[in-house]
Design an enzyme around this catalytic site. Structure first.
Site, PDB file in Angstrom:
ATOM      1  N   ASN A   1      56.295 -10.110   4.669  1.00 43.72           N
ATOM      2  CA  ASN A   1      55.935 -11.247   3.833  1.00 43.72           C
ATOM      3  C   ASN A   1      57.227 -11.755   3.199  1.00 43.72           C
ATOM      4  O   ASN A   1      57.971 -10.980   2.576  1.00 43.72           O
ATOM      5  CB  ASN A   1      54.938 -10.820   2.746  1.00 43.72           C
TER       6      ASN A   1
ATOM      7  N   HIS B   1      60.986  -5.641   2.670  1.00 41.45           N
ATOM      8  CA  HIS B   1      60.257  -4.494   3.235  1.00 41.45           C
ATOM      9  C   HIS B   1      59.406  -4.971   4.390  1.00 41.45           C
ATOM     10  O   HIS B   1      58.775  -6.021   4.331  1.00 41.45           O
ATOM     11  CB  HIS B   1      59.383  -3.815   2.172  1.00 41.45           C
TER      12      HIS B   1
ATOM     13  N   ASP C   1      52.486   3.021   1.776  1.00 41.47           N
ATOM     14  CA  ASP C   1      52.085   1.985   0.821  1.00 41.47           C
ATOM     15  C   ASP C   1      51.071   2.567  -0.160  1.00 41.47           C
ATOM     16  O   ASP C   1      50.174   3.323   0.220  1.00 41.47           O
ATOM     17  CB  ASP C   1      51.496   0.789   1.575  1.00 41.47           C
TER      18      ASP C   1
HETATM   19  P1  DGP Z   1      54.252  -7.393  -0.433  1.00 45.57           P
HETATM   20  O1  DGP Z   1      52.970  -7.946  -1.021  1.00 45.57           O
HETATM   21  O2  DGP Z   1      54.480  -7.799   1.026  1.00 45.57           O
HETATM   22  O3  DGP Z   1      55.442  -7.694  -1.332  1.00 45.57           O
HETATM   23  O4  DGP Z   1      54.047  -5.827  -0.400  1.00 45.57           O
HETATM   24  C1  DGP Z   1      54.333  -4.984  -1.462  1.00 45.57           C
HETATM   25  C2  DGP Z   1      53.636  -3.686  -1.186  1.00 45.57           C
HETATM   26  O5  DGP Z   1      54.197  -2.698  -2.023  1.00 45.57           O
HETATM   27  C3  DGP Z   1      52.136  -3.680  -1.456  1.00 45.57           C
HETATM   28  O6  DGP Z   1      51.440  -3.488  -0.223  1.00 45.57           O
HETATM   29  C4  DGP Z   1      51.915  -2.531  -2.401  1.00 45.57           C
HETATM   30  C5  DGP Z   1      53.202  -1.764  -2.337  1.00 45.57           C
HETATM   31  N1  DGP Z   1      53.598  -1.130  -3.572  1.00 45.57           N
HETATM   32  C6  DGP Z   1      53.733  -1.751  -4.782  1.00 45.57           C
HETATM   33  N2  DGP Z   1      54.142  -0.870  -5.702  1.00 45.57           N
HETATM   34  C7  DGP Z   1      54.281   0.329  -5.054  1.00 45.57           C
HETATM   35  C8  DGP Z   1      54.690   1.618  -5.490  1.00 45.57           C
HETATM   36  O7  DGP Z   1      55.030   1.866  -6.651  1.00 45.57           O
HETATM   37  N3  DGP Z   1      54.684   2.604  -4.555  1.00 45.57           N
HETATM   38  C9  DGP Z   1      54.327   2.374  -3.252  1.00 45.57           C
HETATM   39  N4  DGP Z   1      54.345   3.408  -2.410  1.00 45.57           N
HETATM   40  N5  DGP Z   1      53.954   1.157  -2.808  1.00 45.57           N
HETATM   41  C10 DGP Z   1      53.933   0.154  -3.721  1.00 45.57           C
END
Ligand code: DGP
Length: 113
Positions: free
Chosen positions: A86, A99, A30
């Site tokens: 979520n 995810h 993340d």
């Molecule tokens: P949610 O809020 O449950 O939809 O989680 C989305 C997650 O995705 C959040 O914890 C941050 C992560 N995230 C968002 N954009 C990116 C990205 O470009 N790269 C990575 N590795 N994670 C990301």
């Protein structure tokens, strides 16, 4: 080109720190970690939410959960990790490609915030 962020990570258009990849599942760290281990596990096929995935592809749902267990084992978490999906904007889903968050390596409280 897909406008889905996580589809673009799957095909390598956007870089990510990938820790697991097979035909069905990709797992990557993340970008905003909430625990020492915070890895997102996604299906390579696009489904917006866990509800869509489980209704349309139950076997893939099982492989996604199995991928989360592999990530946790590879991170040395044993059987002590949290797996969070979520589902819906109201509870914090911000990316609409399903995810699971694999979280571990610190103390957790219950209920979650
Ligand atoms: P949610 O809020 O449950 O939809 O989680 C989305 C997650 O995705 C959040 O914890 C941050 C992560 N995230 C968002 N954009 C990116 C990205 O470009 N790269 C990575 N590795 N994670 C990301």
């Amino acid at each position: 080109m897909s406008d889905c962020l996580f589809c673009r990570i799957v095909v390598g258009e956007i870089p990510a720190d990938i820790v697991l990849r097979n035909d069905d599942v990709v797992a990557f760290r993340d970008i905003n970690p909430q625990a020492p281990t915070h890895v997102l596990v996604i299906p390579t096929r696009h489904f917006a939410t866990l509800q869509e995935l489980s209704a349309q592809a139950p076997e893939l749902t099982a492989r996604l959960v199995d991928g989360a267990a592999t990530v946790a084992a590879d991170a040395g978490l044993g059987d002590a990790y949290r797996l969070v999906f979520n589902t819906g904007e109201a509870v914090g889903q911000s990316v609409f490609h399903v995810h699971g968050h694999v979280l571990g390596g610190r103390e957790f409280t219950w209920p979650p915030g």
